[in-house]
Design a protein around this motif. Structure first.
Motif, PDB file in Angstrom:
ATOM      1  N   ARG A  28      43.867  32.036  39.134  1.00  0.00           N
ATOM      2  CA  ARG A  28      44.770  32.846  38.307  1.00  0.00           C
ATOM      3  C   ARG A  28      44.407  32.902  36.825  1.00  0.00           C
ATOM      4  O   ARG A  28      44.569  33.956  36.192  1.00  0.00           O
ATOM      5  N   PRO A  29      43.925  31.816  36.203  1.00  0.00           N
ATOM      6  CA  PRO A  29      43.589  31.917  34.775  1.00  0.00           C
ATOM      7  C   PRO A  29      42.497  32.940  34.463  1.00  0.00           C
ATOM      8  O   PRO A  29      42.335  33.331  33.295  1.00  0.00           O
ATOM      9  N   TYR A  30      41.770  33.397  35.486  1.00  0.00           N
ATOM     10  CA  TYR A  30      40.660  34.330  35.256  1.00  0.00           C
ATOM     11  C   TYR A  30      41.030  35.774  35.588  1.00  0.00           C
ATOM     12  O   TYR A  30      40.185  36.667  35.477  1.00  0.00           O
ATOM     13  N   LYS A  31      42.286  36.008  35.957  1.00  0.00           N
ATOM     14  CA  LYS A  31      42.680  37.347  36.384  1.00  0.00           C
ATOM     15  C   LYS A  31      42.455  38.395  35.297  1.00  0.00           C
ATOM     16  O   LYS A  31      42.080  39.533  35.594  1.00  0.00           O
ATOM     17  N   HIS A  32      42.657  38.034  34.036  1.00  0.00           N
ATOM     18  CA  HIS A  32      42.473  39.015  32.977  1.00  0.00           C
ATOM     19  C   HIS A  32      41.013  39.411  32.827  1.00  0.00           C
ATOM     20  O   HIS A  32      40.698  40.549  32.475  1.00  0.00           O
ATOM     21  N   PHE A  33      40.080  38.488  33.137  1.00  0.00           N
ATOM     22  CA  PHE A  33      38.661  38.839  33.127  1.00  0.00           C
ATOM     23  C   PHE A  33      38.354  39.818  34.256  1.00  0.00           C
ATOM     24  O   PHE A  33      37.574  40.761  34.088  1.00  0.00           O
ATOM     25  N   PHE A  34      38.962  39.588  35.423  1.00  0.00           N
ATOM     26  CA  PHE A  34      38.741  40.484  36.559  1.00  0.00           C
ATOM     27  C   PHE A  34      39.199  41.902  36.222  1.00  0.00           C
ATOM     28  O   PHE A  34      38.500  42.884  36.494  1.00  0.00           O
ATOM     29  N   ARG A  35      40.382  41.993  35.641  1.00  0.00           N
ATOM     30  CA  ARG A  35      40.947  43.316  35.320  1.00  0.00           C
ATOM     31  C   ARG A  35      40.095  44.037  34.287  1.00  0.00           C
ATOM     32  O   ARG A  35      39.967  45.270  34.322  1.00  0.00           O
ATOM     33  N   ALA A  36      39.492  43.280  33.385  1.00  0.00           N
ATOM     34  CA  ALA A  36      38.741  43.886  32.286  1.00  0.00           C
ATOM     35  C   ALA A  36      37.416  44.502  32.745  1.00  0.00           C
ATOM     36  O   ALA A  36      36.925  45.445  32.112  1.00  0.00           O
TER      37      ALA A  36
END
Length: 245
Positions: A60-68
């Motif tokens: 979950r802490p990496y979700k914003h990287f995935f979205r980007a």
């Protein structure tokens, strides 16, 4: 509670699927590739145990990287399909949170049952390693037949599952033009295949064989030259395959 046996985790991978990936390397493999760089992943009882919930907490802490950048989660190995139920539940939870899922596999599936169907249903992309289309050479390279991987590839075609094919160029085993032509002829009609990656052999995992007290059969082998990679790439380009090398 779904538990998986883990070999290792890479949190910001960039070569095992699109975008930035959280890569879960799972324990266990039935192939015995001479060039394997994860020799320590073969033992199905090795590694360490985590639940799906524990892995999701790490993702979950990496979700914003995935979205980007269009990234997501990749299940690799070893061979991820050996723990199909665990990966299915993990991918279900990823999909529920809008996370792209990728299965990195050698396709060594002896039976296409509901377990495999359930896993593929929650898999956005399959990265399939096809080691060698010549079965005699495949057995020499991996100690097993290629018929299961070929059958799995055809199944992906039948269900129109998006796939990337990976082909490792191993000098003396898979770097000859006839072998590349066999693969190109096989892949060309597959509309589900988005790209084919030619990967040069490397010996970065050689030291792991020594740790097991085993002989690394490809000791001293050099990676293929850029010219050799380009020549093989042309064989695939001639079939209008989107080849990356």
């Amino acid at each position: 509670m779904f538990q998986g046996r883990i070999h290792s985790i890479e949190t910001c991978g960039t070569v095992d699927g699109p975008g930035i990936r959280f890569i879960l390397f799972l324990q266990g493999c039935l192939m015995r590739c001479k060039y394997c760089h994860n020799r320590d992943s073969w033992d199905e009882d090795g590694g360490y145990v985590k639940t799906v919930s524990e892995v999701m907490d790490e993702i979950r802490p990496y979700k914003h990287f995935f979205r980007a950048n269009g990234g997501g989660v990749t299940a690799s190995g070893g061979e991820a399909i050996l723990q199909a139920e665990f990966v299915t539940e993990l991918f279900k939870q990823c999909k529920a949170e809008g996370i792209h899922t990728c299965l990195d596999t050698n396709g060594f599936v002896k039976k296409h049952d509901k377990v495999i169907d359930d896993l593929l249903a929650v898999t956005d992309l399959v990265m399939l390693d096809l080691k060698q289309l010549n079965d005699k050479k495949h057995i020499d390279l991996t100690k097993v037949s290629n018929r299961y991987a070929i059958k799995f590839a055809k199944h992906l075609q039948e269900i129109n599952k998006p796939a990337w094919i990976r082909y490792v160029i191993v000098p003396g085993y898979s770097d000859d033009a006839p072998s590349a032509k066999l693969l190109a002829d096989f892949v060309a009609p597959m509309e589900n295949v988005e790209r084919l990656e030619l990967l040069p052999y490397h010996a970065m995992g050689e030291y792991k064989w020594a740790e097991f007290g085993e002989k690394y059969e490809l000791e001293g082998m050099s990676p293929p030259s850029k010219a050799a990679m380009k020549a093989l790439g042309i064989i695939f380009e001639d079939q209008n395959i989107n080849v990356i090398f």
